[in-house]
Design an enzyme around this catalytic site. Structure first.
Site, PDB file in Angstrom:
ATOM      1  N   ARG A 264     -10.623  -0.473 -25.641  1.00 34.25           N
ATOM      2  CA  ARG A 264     -11.214   0.265 -26.882  1.00 34.25           C
ATOM      3  C   ARG A 264     -10.898   1.871 -26.238  1.00 34.25           C
ATOM      4  O   ARG A 264     -11.283   2.415 -25.339  1.00 34.25           O
ATOM      5  CB  ARG A 264     -12.689   0.014 -26.683  1.00 34.25           C
ATOM      6  N   ARG A 279     -19.136   2.348 -19.893  1.00 30.05           N
ATOM      7  CA  ARG A 279     -18.532   2.596 -21.310  1.00 30.05           C
ATOM      8  C   ARG A 279     -16.988   3.055 -20.874  1.00 30.05           C
ATOM      9  O   ARG A 279     -16.792   4.087 -20.421  1.00 30.05           O
ATOM     10  CB  ARG A 279     -19.142   3.754 -22.055  1.00 30.05           C
TER      11      ARG A 279
END
Length: 441
Positions: A264, A279
């Site tokens: 991502r 993240r």
């Protein structure tokens, strides 16, 4: 893709769904107009083409000057048919492109609003009272401090090799991830899922078919030279697995558990969760994916949530279950439940699992159908859910930490770690920040 029959028969329901999502309800009328133009152009094209075929028989039977005149007429007719065919194709493309901009119709009862408007359905477990256990002077360590002390996480070298938001899982960190994912696959096997190691590069039509090339396309990595996309979840490959097929669901849902690396870009997340591995750009995950009938979809959604909760109970984490608001669903989901574990170092909940009911939205785009008892073909429903991922290590380390920087291994994971009960701090070889000379010495 949105059901065009539903759009025609109950446009107010779709408008209401668009409003709940925070999207433009006026798009419904644009699609209806484009769909009407498409159908009109197609009808006119097919009528003229039928006339052209009938005209051909007259030409074949004609002779002399009559035939020459008819042939001239046929030429003009052919040009009109070609032009109408192009118009019909263009109308089809326009209607389809507009329809793909409409998100799935949200289920009744989904909370309205955006990211912060979720509804908490349940709390499970109680966060530890650190002061009661260790005294008021105890300071909770975060997962990165714990992971570095255990020789489990190396973000500095990850950044050196690949850039920001990359990392190495080393030693017990790598073993802990493998333990988690293996436990997740065992849970999936016990529930009747077929284990799958999936491709992490997919074609544009598969990525688009699952709904990941809409508003959030900037979060996806694309390899322009090969026209392929890196997946952010094995859901994409699993959805594409049966594209263009007719499924037999007479014996119940088809269930697959995909183990894959995920990628991502984290576009738009500058400054958020930059410390540690919360993240990141690359991680591993076991994803549950089900194909089932429309009538069974809501029940299968609850079953997947149950298997996610089973995994969270296995690793003994306090968590809450939330019903995600319409504006935070993503285009393909009609409803989404998240399980969020308590994160002691930040005093907040952190999403660990997500399960979505995509109804027929993805199957329509990918051309996946079932044959009903009366022989008719209709789209099936797709559902997905996280059974374990790298991010779980964050919550496990923080919630099970001990005063000396060691970490208790949850009982459910011990069989996957050779019976290990406690992860002990270690003086790792080549500490973070060491020079090559220091490592060699």
């Amino acid at each position: 893709m949105i059901d065009l029959r539903l759009l025609r028969e109950d446009p107010d329901r779709v408008r209401a769904s668009q409003t709940l999502r925070g999207d433009d309800p006026g798009l419904v009328d644009e699609v209806l107009s484009a769909d009407a133009h498409r159908r009109s152009a197609l009808t006119e094209f097919e009528g003229l083409r039928a006339e052209q075929k009938a005209f051909g028989k007259r030409v074949a039977a004609a002779r002399g000057e009559e035939k020459a005149a008819l042939l001239a007429e046929v030429k003009g007719l052919a040009e009109r048919v070609k032009a109408l065919g192009a118009e019909a194709d263009e109308a089809e493309a326009t209607a389809t492109a507009l329809a793909r901009r409409i998100g799935n119709v949200v289920e009744d009862g989904v909370p309205p609003g955006g990211e912060d408007d979720y509804v908490v359905l349940e709390h499970v477990g109680t966060p530890r009272d650190w002061a009661a256990e260790y005294g008021d002077g105890f300071t909770v360590r975060d997962h990165l401090e714990l992971g570095e002390g255990l020789g489990a996480i190396d973000t500095e070298r990850g950044a050196k090799v690949s850039g920001a938001r990359f990392y190495f899982l080393t030693g017990i960190g790598a073993r802990l991830e493998l333990a988690l994912l293996t436990a997740a696959m065992d849970t999936a096997l016990a529930a009747g899922f077929t284990p799958m190691i999936t491709p992490t590069l997919v074609k544009p039509e598969v990525m688009a078919g699952t709904g990941f090339l809409g508003a959030h396309a900037d979060e996806v990595y694309r390899l322009e030279a090969d026209d392929l996309y890196l997946v952010g979840t094995s859901e994409v490959a699993l959805a594409g697995y049966h594209s263009g097929e007719v499924l037999d669901l007479s014996a119940g849902p088809l269930r697959y558990a995909g183990w894959s690396a995920c990628y991502r870009r984290e576009a738009g997340s500058y400054g958020k969760d930059t410390r540690g591995i919360i993240r990141v750009h690359q991680f591993h995950k076991v994803e549950a994916f089900s194909w089932t009938t429309v009538e069974d979809a809501a029940d299968e959604h609850r079953r997947i949530l149950g298997w996610e909760r089973q995994m969270l109970d296995l690793v003994e984490l306090p968590y809450r279950v939330i019903d995600t608001a319409a504006g935070d669903l993503g285009s393909s989901a009609a409803r989404k439940f998240d399980c969020e574990a308590w994160l002691p170092s930040q005093g907040r909940y952190l999403e660990l699992t997500s399960t979505s009911n995509c109804t027929t939205f993805q199957a329509r785009r990918l051309g996946v159908r079932e044959r009903t008892a009366d022989g008719a073909l209709r789209p099936v429903a797709t559902l997905n859910g996280t059974l374990a991922t790298t991010r779980w290590i964050v919550a496990i380390l923080e919630n099970h930490q001990l005063p000396d920087g060691s970490v208790r291994v949850p009982a459910g994971l011990r069989p996957y770690l050779g019976g290990l009960e406690v992860l002990e701090p270690t003086a790792a070889r080549g500490p973070v920040g060491a020079t090559s000379a220091e490592v060699r010495s």
